[in-house]
Write an enzyme that holds these catalytic residues in place. Structure first.
Site, PDB file in Angstrom:
ATOM      1  N   TYR A 124       1.820  -0.722   2.674  1.00  0.00           N
ATOM      2  CA  TYR A 124       0.759  -1.529   3.274  1.00  0.00           C
ATOM      3  C   TYR A 124      -0.579  -0.845   3.021  1.00  0.00           C
ATOM      4  O   TYR A 124      -0.711   0.359   3.230  1.00  0.00           O
ATOM      5  CB  TYR A 124       0.995  -1.661   4.784  1.00  0.00           C
ATOM      6  CG  TYR A 124      -0.081  -2.427   5.513  1.00  0.00           C
ATOM      7  CD1 TYR A 124      -0.249  -3.796   5.316  1.00  0.00           C
ATOM      8  CD2 TYR A 124      -0.945  -1.781   6.408  1.00  0.00           C
ATOM      9  CE1 TYR A 124      -1.236  -4.497   5.985  1.00  0.00           C
ATOM     10  CE2 TYR A 124      -1.932  -2.481   7.091  1.00  0.00           C
ATOM     11  CZ  TYR A 124      -2.076  -3.838   6.870  1.00  0.00           C
ATOM     12  OH  TYR A 124      -3.055  -4.529   7.539  1.00  0.00           O
ATOM     13  N   ASP A 132      -3.210   6.159  -1.202  1.00  0.00           N
ATOM     14  CA  ASP A 132      -3.689   5.600   0.058  1.00  0.00           C
ATOM     15  C   ASP A 132      -3.218   6.536   1.171  1.00  0.00           C
ATOM     16  O   ASP A 132      -2.082   6.462   1.634  1.00  0.00           O
ATOM     17  CB  ASP A 132      -3.148   4.183   0.249  1.00  0.00           C
ATOM     18  CG  ASP A 132      -3.633   3.558   1.556  1.00  0.00           C
ATOM     19  OD1 ASP A 132      -4.343   4.254   2.321  1.00  0.00           O
ATOM     20  OD2 ASP A 132      -3.297   2.387   1.814  1.00  0.00           O
ATOM     21  N   LYS A 147      -7.993   6.002   9.936  1.00  0.00           N
ATOM     22  CA  LYS A 147      -7.249   6.557  11.075  1.00  0.00           C
ATOM     23  C   LYS A 147      -7.817   7.921  11.531  1.00  0.00           C
ATOM     24  O   LYS A 147      -8.883   7.954  12.107  1.00  0.00           O
ATOM     25  CB  LYS A 147      -5.762   6.565  10.761  1.00  0.00           C
ATOM     26  CG  LYS A 147      -5.296   5.105  10.507  1.00  0.00           C
ATOM     27  CD  LYS A 147      -3.827   4.849  10.438  1.00  0.00           C
ATOM     28  CE  LYS A 147      -3.590   3.346  10.449  1.00  0.00           C
ATOM     29  NZ  LYS A 147      -2.892   2.793   9.314  1.00  0.00           N
TER      30      LYS A 147
HETATM   31  C1  LIG Z   1      -3.410   1.469   8.567  1.00  0.00           C
HETATM   32  C2  LIG Z   1      -3.371   1.511   7.094  1.00  0.00           C
HETATM   33  C3  LIG Z   1      -4.306   0.802   6.325  1.00  0.00           C
HETATM   34  C4  LIG Z   1      -5.291  -0.157   6.918  1.00  0.00           C
HETATM   35  O1  LIG Z   1      -6.224   0.490   7.729  1.00  0.00           O
HETATM   36  P1  LIG Z   1      -7.045  -0.411   8.792  1.00  0.00           P
HETATM   37  O2  LIG Z   1      -7.992   0.568   9.395  1.00  0.00           O
HETATM   38  O3  LIG Z   1      -6.023  -0.939   9.727  1.00  0.00           O
HETATM   39  O4  LIG Z   1      -7.732  -1.476   8.033  1.00  0.00           O
HETATM   40  C5  LIG Z   1      -4.287   0.978   4.956  1.00  0.00           C
HETATM   41  N1  LIG Z   1      -3.401   1.794   4.378  1.00  0.00           N
HETATM   42  C6  LIG Z   1      -2.480   2.478   5.082  1.00  0.00           C
HETATM   43  C7  LIG Z   1      -1.538   3.392   4.382  1.00  0.00           C
HETATM   44  C8  LIG Z   1      -2.429   2.352   6.472  1.00  0.00           C
HETATM   45  O5  LIG Z   1      -1.493   3.000   7.155  1.00  0.00           O
END
Ligand SMILES: *Cc1c(COP(=O)(O)O)cnc(C)c1O
Length: 436
Positions: free
Chosen positions: A152, A247, A275
């Site tokens: 994701y 990511d 995060k």
């Molecule tokens: C949470 C997450 C996102 C999205 O971040 P948001 O701040 O919710 O837009 C993208 N990539 C990874 C790996 C994530 O865990």
């Protein structure tokens, strides 16, 4: 989704708050992962949080294993982070002009994360991945993106294909509203599968702008890359001239100060963050090699902007959090706590005769109700969701708040104690004993 209704101990105030929200907000929540859709039932509404605990509207206390889905590695309402936020807010909440604190945060990120030589601050993980993809396409002049099923990367159109997290939990890995055009240049491959990677680079040589992945997956539950997979990815992208994007929105500053890339010693071309980097405030970042990032406007021509980007209050929370992680790294402690929790949960499930896998890296972990190791989305999808729902509600009833989906990783932080981990294992044991 579970076929049987589960008896869930949600208090009357949370239930009333949810009824109210349902008439105002789609599904009653501002982000789908919160809706308890994967476990059946209505969500707890939270009043406040402190250290490792959440407190709901009904005055019940829960040991928190979601940590706001990742950011709260220092525990909730850390006094130094709160003070930094308060002090910053008193000086004004947004200027639309640069501040020194943004460079301070950029320095911390560049110091910690091996692949990052220049960094741009944004407002969320989604913005970070969306921007990184645009930059990769702009720099290479290529269109295609490779992603992995069950990973994701936020709700970016071109990446919302075979997506993990709530998209997987709620059965919409390919969302309506994503056009064939937006998804058409996205190639989806199975995670940890080197042959499909090799054949993709054969078939699409010189066409792939970027490969984006979670270097440790949290969003189909915790799935660990094989050493060969990361090495092969690095080699194939380097040879083909594609941009390798880690990511690390979830793994950044969680698995180590330098994220998964430091832990595994594989350096991508670009990295996305979110995060933890915002210390619980809305903040994301993307960065990479200078030769790539110099193409971002106004240094270069690739457009990316944000009215609230580098917001002073969010940056203050990020700086306070990263300063504390640098000066007193919690990673050894989190590793030992994680080992204890993993061993304890695994023993509790084994003693109850429950088929399971505990998969973990540092303070990211998933208990899969699955007889086989989970290496990719196909494996994860074989997990027993009903068993997970019973486990989840059994723990909620015992004051332990786990992620409300089989396809999310749990997190803990510096304020969790050995005693609390042991209480959690006991709660799981009792839950499994009631299984019958
Ligand atoms: C949470 C997450 C996102 C999205 O971040 P948001 O701040 O919710 O837009 C993208 N990539 C990874 C790996 C994530 O865990």
């Amino acid at each position: 989704m579970p076929s049987t209704a589960v008896n869930h101990p949600v208090g009357p105030r949370s239930q009333a708050a949810f009824s109210r929200a349902l008439n105002l907000i789609p599904g009653g929540v501002n982000s789908p992962a919160r809706a308890f859709g994967g476990v059946g039932g209505s969500p707890l509404f939270i009043e406040r949080a402190a250290g490792p605990y959440l407190f709901d509207l009904d005055g019940r206390r829960y040991l928190d294993f979601i940590g706001s889905w990742g950011p709260m590695i220092l525990g909730h309402a850390h006094p130094e982070v709160i003070e930094a936020i308060q002090r910053s807010a008193e000086r004004g909440t947004s200027f639309g002009a640069p501040t020194e604190a943004e460079s301070e945060l950029a320095e911390r990120i560049i110091r910690a994360v091996p692949s990052v030589e220049r960094v741009r601050l944004v407002n969320s993980g989604t913005e970070a991945t969306m921007s990184a993809i645009r930059v990769a396409r702009g720099v290479t002049g290529r269109d295609k993106i490779v992603k992995f099923a069950g990973n994701y990367h936020g709700h970016v159109d071109s990446l919302l294909v075979s997506a993990g997290s709530a998209a997987a939990t709620l059965g919409v890995p390919d969302s309506p509203g994503v056009t064939a055009g937006a998804g058409g240049d996205t190639i989806v491959l199975p995670y940890n599968d080197i042959p499909s990677l090799v054949s993709t680079f054969d078939r699409h040589a010189g066409e792939v702008a970027a490969v984006i992945l979670e270097p440790v997956v949290g969003n189909m539950g915790c799935v660990i890359p094989t050493a060969d997979f990361l090495r092969e990815l690095r080699e194939l992208t380097r040879r083909d001239g594609a941009v390798l994007i880690f990511d690390e929105v979830m793994t950044g500053f969680r698995l180590s100060l330098g994220g998964a890339q430091s832990l595994y010693g594989v350096t991508p071309d670009m990295t996305t963050l979110g995060k933890i980097v915002g210390g619980g405030m809305p903040l994301g970042a993307y960065g990479g090699k200078e030769e790539i990032m110099r193409h971002v406007l106004p240094a270069g021509k690739i457009f990316q902007a944000g009215t609230l980007s580098g917001n002073p209050v969010a940056v203050a929370a990020g700086n306070a959090t990263l300063r504390l992680l640098e000066s007193d790294p919690p990673y050894d402690y989190l590793e030992s706590l994680g080992q204890r929790l993993a061993d304890g949960l695994s023993a509790a499930a084994a003693d109850a005769g429950i088929a399971h896998q505990v998969q973990r890296v540092g303070s990211m972990m998933t208990l899969f109700f699955n007889a086989c190791p989970v290496l990719n989305w196909r494996d994860a999808d074989l997990s027993d969701r009903d068993a997970f729902a019973r486990y989840f509600w059994g723990l909620i009833g015992r004051g332990v708040y786990m992620p409300c989906s089989q396809f999310e990783a749990l997190f803990f932080g510096k304020t969790h104690t050995i005693e609390q981990v042991d209480e959690t294992i006991d709660a799981a044991r009792q839950t499994f004993a009631d299984w019958g």
